[in-house]
Design a protein around this motif. Structure first.
Motif, PDB file in Angstrom:
ATOM      1  N   UNK A  47       0.841  -1.206   0.000  1.00 26.62           N
ATOM      2  CA  UNK A  47       0.000   0.000   0.000  1.00 26.62           C
ATOM      3  C   UNK A  47       0.874   1.254   0.000  1.00 26.62           C
ATOM      4  N   UNK A  48       0.678   2.101  -1.011  1.00 28.00           N
ATOM      5  CA  UNK A  48       1.451   3.334  -1.102  1.00 28.00           C
ATOM      6  C   UNK A  48       2.775   3.204  -1.829  1.00 28.00           C
ATOM      7  N   UNK A  49       3.079   2.038  -2.388  1.00 24.89           N
ATOM      8  CA  UNK A  49       4.359   1.864  -3.102  1.00 24.89           C
ATOM      9  C   UNK A  49       4.153   1.072  -4.384  1.00 24.89           C
ATOM     10  N   UNK A  50       4.528   1.686  -5.514  1.00 24.21           N
ATOM     11  CA  UNK A  50       4.430   1.060  -6.836  1.00 24.21           C
ATOM     12  C   UNK A  50       5.827   0.977  -7.437  1.00 24.21           C
ATOM     13  N   UNK A  51       6.125  -0.124  -8.114  1.00 21.74           N
ATOM     14  CA  UNK A  51       7.399  -0.272  -8.810  1.00 21.74           C
ATOM     15  C   UNK A  51       7.178  -0.466 -10.289  1.00 21.74           C
ATOM     16  N   UNK A  52       8.084   0.073 -11.099  1.00 20.50           N
ATOM     17  CA  UNK A  52       8.039  -0.134 -12.546  1.00 20.50           C
ATOM     18  C   UNK A  52       9.450  -0.363 -13.053  1.00 20.50           C
ATOM     19  N   UNK A  53       9.606  -1.313 -13.958  1.00 18.07           N
ATOM     20  CA  UNK A  53      10.940  -1.622 -14.482  1.00 18.07           C
ATOM     21  C   UNK A  53      10.817  -2.261 -15.855  1.00 18.07           C
ATOM     22  N   UNK A  54      11.988  -2.393 -16.509  1.00 16.53           N
ATOM     23  CA  UNK A  54      12.028  -2.978 -17.848  1.00 16.53           C
ATOM     24  C   UNK A  54      11.708  -1.941 -18.903  1.00 16.53           C
ATOM     25  N   UNK A  55      11.185  -2.395 -20.030  1.00 20.64           N
ATOM     26  CA  UNK A  55      10.785  -1.496 -21.100  1.00 20.64           C
ATOM     27  C   UNK A  55      11.952  -0.976 -21.912  1.00 20.64           C
ATOM     28  N   UNK A  56      11.648  -0.035 -22.793  1.00 26.49           N
ATOM     29  CA  UNK A  56      12.662   0.577 -23.642  1.00 26.49           C
ATOM     30  C   UNK A  56      12.382   2.072 -23.735  1.00 26.49           C
ATOM     31  N   UNK A  57      13.397   2.812 -24.098  1.00 20.90           N
ATOM     32  CA  UNK A  57      13.281   4.277 -24.092  1.00 20.90           C
ATOM     33  C   UNK A  57      12.058   4.742 -24.877  1.00 20.90           C
ATOM     34  N   UNK A  58      11.847   4.163 -26.038  1.00 20.92           N
ATOM     35  CA  UNK A  58      10.787   4.613 -26.939  1.00 20.92           C
ATOM     36  C   UNK A  58       9.413   4.579 -26.289  1.00 20.92           C
ATOM     37  N   UNK A  59       9.171   3.609 -25.406  1.00 18.87           N
ATOM     38  CA  UNK A  59       7.834   3.439 -24.828  1.00 18.87           C
ATOM     39  C   UNK A  59       7.712   4.067 -23.438  1.00 18.87           C
TER      40      UNK A  59
END
Length: 577
Positions: free
Chosen positions: A369-381
């Motif tokens: 609760x109150x913490x989201x993580x995001x990782x991976x992907x590529x610059x374009x997106x």
């Protein structure tokens, strides 16, 4: 200096105000990380009407987002991996930036794909490019064109005749990644986000099982503060696991770092009117025009050492030279190299042990609760990643959260850009510079050019080129610290300009002149000027020495020994995956 401050300025006074607001205001969203994804999240959230703070331990784009292959590309090679959704998404984002969001920064670029196998390869590549073009690859740029060997060699005379049997040309784009990331962040500031660099997260604030903010520390003077908000988003790329560990919450995914090295050589060393894409046994090699240079890369190897300063080795550079020299009439040597840079791709771990095959898709998760993580992907997106992250964070924000609108929000400098390009001659007369210089400035600042050039109103000497880096005007160094958030000499030479990779001395020759241009704005005395110049020179010396080493460990030891521009930054404790 006659510039009137605007909301999107990231200058010294704005830094003071931002620090005060971090400790006083309550935010809807707190973003950790000033790479392109973090800046994109700040823009997405602020344009939804949310109260946003972004903190970055070093500089905007100081990690992966300044060390890419400099392309907003559609991901043609991912078609072979059957990642059709990723390619379609990337092409949509490329088209948006090329035509609407950032036409001053993202430019069309013609590529030549040399064919080396008879019979099967041309129809195979053609089928892939038909799919690519139909997904959006030829919306505002020409589609694929097939060439004979003679036609391919007319386009790229620098290629060895024996290295190809024909060719196919298609279009992608080129972008100055660091300036683009900085512009995304400034656009977020324009819409109300508090952006503060040199501000390191050193802990999380909790109430029961909920994350309610972060503890921050100024990377320059060691001051600490607490920042409170409804939700924190960890968008720190290759540092994801280290920042996650500070929260003492179990993560939903792990990130592996893959090192990519590029070399920069003068434009006259390769005769070609197009960029070139070459297949390698494990991936591809790009040869990309970069103003008066070519950028050639990249490598793709696992990296488990210093995340802040990945080091290129002699083996990395030899690999690139060996691969590109197989197709060139005039081989490149180490003496031809003006610049080298190494970056780390944040790859989602778990799909494979081979970094070149790890997923370029991104993942978003609510860690607690109150913490989201995001990782991976590529610059374009980056924009897609940003709105996915804010959508996930919305459940922790009490008020109703509006849908993402960044598809309709041009970056600063985009509005009016095309009209100004057509007025280059008149603008040249107005500013007292050559029209080619105006076009060059428009491709860096877009419609902010008048704001930049106004610096010369009180000091006409600022309109002169930097003595040892004449591609840049003296006023660009001043604008970098007055408006673009540069705090140290390294920020100016490595990211606001690209002097550190475009000149064979790596920017050492102009370091003192640039430091003295920045000094009045940043309040540096002689002692601080000397420290900035000495620190930069030590960094360059360490990098050059590391590039003569045979392996990662030896190169890392030399590079890591160089002093940090931000003296109070704390190194995170490595996390074992």
């Amino acid at each position: 200096m006659t510039m009137k401050p605007h909301a999107q300025f990231l200058g010294p006074q704005e830094r003071v105000t931002a620090w005060e607001r971090l400790g006083k205001d309550h935010f809807d969203v707190i973003v950790i990380g000033g790479g392109v994804v973090g800046a994109g999240i700040a823009l997405d959230a602020s344009t939804r009407g949310l109260r946003v703070a972004l903190v970055e331990a070093r500089d905007l784009a100081s990690g992966t987002s300044s060390r890419s292959s400099k392309m907003f590309h559609g991901g043609l090679r991912y078609l072979e991996q059957l990642e059709f959704g990723l390619v379609r998404e990337a092409l949509h984002e490329r088209e948006l930036s090329l035509s609407k969001l950032a036409p001053h920064l993202v430019k069309p670029l013609r590529f030549l794909y040399p064919l080396t196998h008879r019979a099967w390869e041309r129809p195979y590549v053609a089928a892939g490019l038909v799919l690519y073009d139909s997904m959006g690859g030829a919306k505002s740029v020409p589609g694929q064109r097939h060439l004979t060997r003679a036609g391919a060699l007319r386009l790229a005379p620098g290629l060895r005749r024996s290295s190809l049997i024909g060719g196919v040309s298609y279009y992608d784009t080129v972008v100055d990644d660091a300036r683009h990331t900085m512009t995304v962040a400034r656009t977020a500031a324009h819409y109300g986000a508090v952006i503060r660099t040199s501000t390191q997260v050193v802990g999380f604030l909790r109430e029961a099982d909920r994350v309610v903010g972060v503890k921050v520390r100024d990377s320059d003077d060691g001051r600490t503060s607490e920042v409170r908000g409804h939700v924190v988003i960890n968008s720190t790329g290759v540092w994801t696991d280290e920042v996650q560990a500070l929260s003492r919450q179990r993560g939903r995914f792990h990130v592996r770092a893959s090192k990519g090295v590029h070399i920069v050589v003068p434009r006259d060393r390769i005769v070609s009117d197009a960029a070139i894409i070459l297949r390698t046994p494990t991936s591809v090699l790009f040869v990309i025009p970069w103003d008066t240079h070519w950028i050639i890369g990249t490598t793709d190897t696992d990296w488990n050492l210093d995340l802040a300063h990945p080091a290129a080795t002699k083996a990395d550079i030899d690999y690139i030279l060996d691969r590109v020299n197989k197709v060139l009439v005039t081989p490149l040597t180490h003496d031809d190299i003006d610049g080298v840079y190494a970056g780390l791709r944040p790859l989602l771990a778990g799909e494979s042990d081979d970094t070149s095959k790890l997923s370029r898709e991104h993942a978003v998760a609510r860690i607690a609760p109150g913490l989201v993580g995001i990782a991976g992907g590529k610059y374009t997106t980056y924009r897609v990643m940003a709105y996915d992250a804010v959508d996930e964070a919305a459940q922790d924000i009490p008020a109703r959260v509006s849908p993402s609108i960044t598809e309709k929000v041009p970056l600063l400098g985009a509005d009016g850009y095309f009209a100004l390009v057509n007025q280059a001659v008149q603008l040249a007369e107005k500013y007292g510079v050559h029209p080619y210089r105006v076009k060059y400035l428009l491709n860096r600042y877009g419609s902010l050019i008048d704001e930049v050039m106004s610096l010369a109103a009180d000091d006409p000497s600022l309109i002169q080129p930097i003595t040892e880096a004449p591609s840049y005007l003296r006023l660009e160094a001043v604008y970098a610290v007055a408006a673009e958030g540069a705090v140290h000499l390294d920020d100016i030479l490595a990211r606001r300009t690209r002097i550190s990779i475009e000149y064979s001395d790596r920017g050492v020759a102009c370091a003192e002149e640039v430091a003295r241009l920045a000094a009045p704005v940043l309040g540096w005395d002689e002692t601080q000027i000397r420290r900035e110049v000495d620190t930069y020179r030590a960094r360059v010396e360490a990098e050059i020495r590391s590039q003569t080493q045979p392996d990662d460990e030896a190169a890392d030891a030399l590079r890591a020994a160089a002093p940090e521009p931000r003296p109070e930054i704390l190194e995170p404790v490595p996390v074992e995956n």
